[in-house]
Write a protein that holds these residues in place. Structure first.
Motif, PDB file in Angstrom:
ATOM      1  N   SER A   7      15.799  -6.402  10.109  1.00  0.00           N
ATOM      2  CA  SER A   7      16.909  -7.095   9.468  1.00  0.00           C
ATOM      3  C   SER A   7      16.622  -8.587   9.355  1.00  0.00           C
ATOM      4  O   SER A   7      16.057  -9.202  10.264  1.00  0.00           O
ATOM      5  CB  SER A   7      18.192  -6.876  10.282  1.00  0.00           C
ATOM      6  OG  SER A   7      18.022  -7.363  11.597  1.00  0.00           O
ATOM      7  N   GLY A   8      16.991  -9.162   8.232  1.00  0.00           N
ATOM      8  CA  GLY A   8      16.799 -10.585   8.010  1.00  0.00           C
ATOM      9  C   GLY A   8      15.379 -10.982   7.665  1.00  0.00           C
ATOM     10  O   GLY A   8      15.043 -12.160   7.720  1.00  0.00           O
ATOM     11  N   TRP A   9      14.544 -10.022   7.300  1.00  0.00           N
ATOM     12  CA  TRP A   9      13.150 -10.354   6.998  1.00  0.00           C
ATOM     13  C   TRP A   9      13.042 -11.187   5.722  1.00  0.00           C
ATOM     14  O   TRP A   9      12.242 -12.095   5.615  1.00  0.00           O
ATOM     15  CB  TRP A   9      12.327  -9.069   6.862  1.00  0.00           C
ATOM     16  CG  TRP A   9      10.863  -9.349   6.625  1.00  0.00           C
ATOM     17  CD1 TRP A   9      10.223  -9.422   5.425  1.00  0.00           C
ATOM     18  CD2 TRP A   9       9.873  -9.633   7.610  1.00  0.00           C
ATOM     19  NE1 TRP A   9       8.899  -9.718   5.598  1.00  0.00           N
ATOM     20  CE2 TRP A   9       8.655  -9.856   6.941  1.00  0.00           C
ATOM     21  CE3 TRP A   9       9.899  -9.726   9.002  1.00  0.00           C
ATOM     22  CZ2 TRP A   9       7.477 -10.157   7.612  1.00  0.00           C
ATOM     23  CZ3 TRP A   9       8.726 -10.017   9.666  1.00  0.00           C
ATOM     24  CH2 TRP A   9       7.535 -10.234   8.978  1.00  0.00           C
ATOM     25  N   GLY A  10      13.863 -10.854   4.723  1.00  0.00           N
ATOM     26  CA  GLY A  10      13.817 -11.605   3.479  1.00  0.00           C
ATOM     27  C   GLY A  10      12.686 -11.142   2.573  1.00  0.00           C
ATOM     28  O   GLY A  10      12.180 -10.026   2.689  1.00  0.00           O
ATOM     29  N   GLU A  11      12.299 -12.021   1.646  1.00  0.00           N
ATOM     30  CA  GLU A  11      11.291 -11.668   0.651  1.00  0.00           C
ATOM     31  C   GLU A  11       9.872 -12.048   1.057  1.00  0.00           C
ATOM     32  O   GLU A  11       8.941 -11.876   0.279  1.00  0.00           O
ATOM     33  CB  GLU A  11      11.635 -12.353  -0.684  1.00  0.00           C
ATOM     34  CG  GLU A  11      12.951 -11.916  -1.282  1.00  0.00           C
ATOM     35  CD  GLU A  11      12.978 -10.403  -1.530  1.00  0.00           C
ATOM     36  OE1 GLU A  11      11.956  -9.867  -2.007  1.00  0.00           O
ATOM     37  OE2 GLU A  11      14.009  -9.775  -1.244  1.00  0.00           O
ATOM     38  N   GLN A  12       9.720 -12.558   2.255  1.00  0.00           N
ATOM     39  CA  GLN A  12       8.390 -13.001   2.663  1.00  0.00           C
ATOM     40  C   GLN A  12       7.460 -11.813   2.871  1.00  0.00           C
ATOM     41  O   GLN A  12       7.871 -10.737   3.318  1.00  0.00           O
ATOM     42  CB  GLN A  12       8.484 -13.812   3.958  1.00  0.00           C
ATOM     43  CG  GLN A  12       7.261 -14.667   4.219  1.00  0.00           C
ATOM     44  CD  GLN A  12       7.524 -15.708   5.284  1.00  0.00           C
ATOM     45  OE1 GLN A  12       8.443 -15.563   6.062  1.00  0.00           O
ATOM     46  NE2 GLN A  12       6.731 -16.766   5.300  1.00  0.00           N
TER      47      GLN A  12
END
Length: 717
Positions: free
Chosen positions: A692-697
């Motif tokens: 969760s919260g990894w994002g688009e990286q």
């Protein structure tokens, strides 16, 4: 021609000390002229633990690389014990400066260089270490004092040492003419001139002033004439590196180097020179020895083509003039170059240029020639002339028959110091994921007042083992720098912004840590950022030096600051009084250089972690592969796009064309690559749902080693 004495003693270690290394390594050594005296002892420390497989360097680092390769070649026959003797030899008295033997026609320039560097070092050694406030208050008066000292003490001293007779004649003549002119000028104003009082001091002042001008301008003209006429005739150098006189006092640099390379390799100096092919064949046929081949590379600069070359030259046809080689190399090396000339079935030389020959291929390429091509400090050591074939001649060549070359078909190229283009080629033996470390030894300079008390070069023979560098008010003022390190988006918040871009900002004091001190011999960790040294610029000369230094070193400096490079490069920091351009070294300076070299080797042996290095290298590689592979889908998003490009290559007049079978197989492989990328995307989607919260990286892009590097296509230099 004098034969080389087998004089380097074998001392200081047991028979088996270097016989059973447990690991392998590659090594790159930076140029630094006399600072290179630190290299042999560093190599000896490493040789106990490591077998050297690939060795490279530039300028003085190329000399060290050649000696290291020869010692590794002769390891089983005492090569490294003899290297210890060579190191001891270089540490005796004026041995280093004796290697630089000028030609008779350029000797005054050499005397000028030596005397100027000697006086400069004495002046630096006498500079007080404190009194910052007093310098601020009396800055103008101090500048006047220094100017007077340079113009009327140091400059005349240097010129007198260059040619006492000529300088004295010029000064006396100028003084007499100045006093005479002053007499007639004053007489034009007054006919009743007094014989005492103010008259004689005025005549003396005018005479001395014109005497000073005559001495300086006359000697400058004398030296300029030597530089303009004799230096080009001496192959653009004060010293050729080879003494052609009947009884040289000491062996010149190239002759000495040839003799020592053969000595370390277990050969007589009068034997054929050790070659690159000999190094490659090390251990060949010995089933119990394992893989022991040795690779040697150096860097040189072709001034005519304005580009660097890696030595030995691969894929390049180069020609030598045997008469010019006789000016540069000992007779045994010249004979080898003539006997092993390459390409006799491809090129022949017409009668007027039958003293030309093709430079031997890398298999027969002498190690001493590889070192000498890299060591050519501009104007101090002669450049090496090599010839290329003009394009207009190559078009005449027909398959199956040799090309007859006239003198007009040859283009002369001057090869000088490799440090002009790359003084620290740490990239020489790079692979994506290494199986052994490639160490680097980086020679750098710090201001003289950075060193504590008796650690200042030339002030004491007691070079303390700690070799600590202090952080004083003066050093912070002189060396303060602001380092800008790109950060990940997660770390941007709360940081200052420079030019609209967020950066981490650290002062020199914050970086040094460790209670306010930093090591004079330093090996960083993979996650420890390194910074380029800040140099103060206060005048035009400093500005021009900054331009030269930037053009010469920016690639190497930026490369060594990257993760997966910096943690394998030990930085050896010298004061301006130690090594560098200073040829005549005192015992205190030699001891300091040697002590730091020994510590550098010990640090790499004891503190370097190859597992940590491989881990950092893996992270850097995977982050870049992930980013670059993703970018390949932008112009070619599917297999049909690649198929169109392949069809176009066959239908159009494209270079490097392939047949239909090859193009079909290329299409299959690109389809497999796209399948890999599709699978990679699927794994990324699954990972994002789990985290969760990894994002688009990207997966490897997050928390990747900093600063960010890049993969790019570059020439093989």
């Amino acid at each position: 021609m004098m034969s080389a004495p087998m004089s380097a003693p074998v001392t200081g270690s047991s028979e088996d000390e270097y016989q059973q290394p447990t690991e392998e390594c590659d090594i790159i050594m930076k140029g630094g002229l006399t600072s290179g005296i630190a290299y042999p002892v560093a190599i000896l420390e490493l040789a106990r633990k490591f077998r050297f497989r690939s060795i490279g360097g530039t300028s003085a680092g190329a000399i060290a690389a050649a000696l290291t390769a020869a010692a590794e070649y002769g390891r089983e026959h005492g090569g490294f014990r003899r290297l210890r003797g060579v190191s001891d030899e270089l540490c005796k008295g004026s041995r280093i400066v004796d290697l630089f033997q000028p030609a008779a026609s350029t000797r005054p320039l050499m005397v000028t260089i030596l005397e100027a560097t000697r006086r400069y070092s004495m002046a630096r050694a006498g500079t007080p270490q404190d009194g910052v406030q007093s310098r601020r208050v009396a800055r103008f008066a101090d500048g006047i004092r220094k100017t007077i000292n340079i113009l009327f003490v140091q400059l005349p001293g240097v010129l007198f040492a260059t040619s006492p007779f000529l300088y004295s004649i010029l000064v006396v003549t100028g003084t007499v003419i100045g006093a005479t002119l002053a007499f007639f000028v004053l007489r034009g104003f007054r006919t009743d001139l007094p014989t005492v009082g103010w008259f004689l001091p005025v005549l003396a002042l005018y005479g001395l002033a014109l005497g000073w001008v005559a001495g300086v301008l006359g000697m400058f003209g004398f030296l300029f004439r030597i530089a303009a006429k004799q230096v080009p005739r001496n192959l653009y150098g004060v010293c050729t590196g080879h003494e052609t006189g009947p009884q040289p006092k000491e062996r010149a640099l190239t002759d000495w180097l040839h003799a020592r390379i053969n000595l370390l390799a277990g050969r007589d100096p009068e034997d054929a020179p050790l070659t690159i092919g000999d190094l490659k064949r090390k251990g060949e046929g010995d089933v119990d020895s394992g893989e022991r081949s040795i690779t040697l590379r150096t860097m040189t600069a072709d001034l005519n083509h304005a580009q660097p070359f890696v030595v030995p030259f691969e894929g390049h046809t180069l020609i030598i003039n045997m008469k010019e080689m006789e000016q540069l190399f000992p007779g045994r090396v010249v004979q080898h170059l003539q006997d092993r000339a390459a390409g006799a079935d491809e090129f022949v030389f017409a009668d007027p240029c039958n003293h030309f020959a093709l430079l031997p291929t890398d298999d027969a390429f002498p190690v001493v020639v590889a070192a000498r091509l890299s060591l050519g400090f501009p104007l101090l050591l002669s450049a090496v002339p090599l010839y290329t074939i003009a394009r207009s001649a190559l078009v005449r060549k027909t398959p199956g028959s040799p090309l007859v070359l006239e003198k007009t078909d040859l283009q002369k190229n001057w090869f000088s110091d490799g440090g002009i283009a790359s003084n620290f080629p740490i990239h020489f033996f790079d692979v994506w994921l290494p199986s052994r470390p490639t160490f680097g030894i980086n020679l750098t300079t710090m201001s003289e007042d950075s060193f504590e008390g008796d650690e200042r070069a030339g002030t004491s023979v007691r070079a303390r083992e700690s070799q600590r560098v202090k952080v004083s008010r003066r050093r912070v003022r002189a060396e303060r720098q602001t380092a800008f390190v790109p950060m990940s988006p997660e770390d941007v918040a709360g940081r200052p912004r420079v030019g609209g871009m967020p950066h981490a900002v650290e002062s020199a004091t914050e970086r040094l840590g460790d209670g306010g001190g930093a090591e004079a011999v330093y090996l960083p960790r993979g996650d420890e950022a390194t910074y380029a040294a800040w140099t103060e610029i206060n005048d035009v000369i400093g500005f021009l030096m900054g331009v030269w230094t930037t053009a010469q070193n920016y690639r190497d400096s930026m490369q060594t600051q990257l993760p997966s490079y910096r943690e394998r490069v030990v930085e050896v920091r010298f004061s301006p009084l130690e090594g560098g351009l200073k040829l005549a070294l005192g015992q205190a300076e030699i001891k300091s250089l040697v002590d730091k070299g020994r510590r550098a080797g010990a640090l790499l042996c004891n503190e370097f972690s190859f597992g940590e290095h491989q881990w950092v290298r893996f992270l850097v590689l995977m982050a870049q592969l992930e980013a670059q592979l993703r970018r390949t889908t932008v112009p070619f998003p599917d297999s049909e796009a690649y198929a169109r490009m392949l069809r176009n290559s066959m239908e159009g007049n494209y270079p490097y064309r392939h047949d239909s079978a090859w193009c079909a197989e290329a299409g299959n492989r690109m389809e497999a690559l796209l399948g890999l990328l599709t699978s990679w995307d699927e794994h990324q989607k699954i990972w994002k749902t789990r985290s969760s919260g990894w994002g688009e990286q990207s997966f490897f892009g997050r928390n990747a080693p900093q600063p960010v590097s890049t993969l790019r296509v570059t020439p093989m230099v």
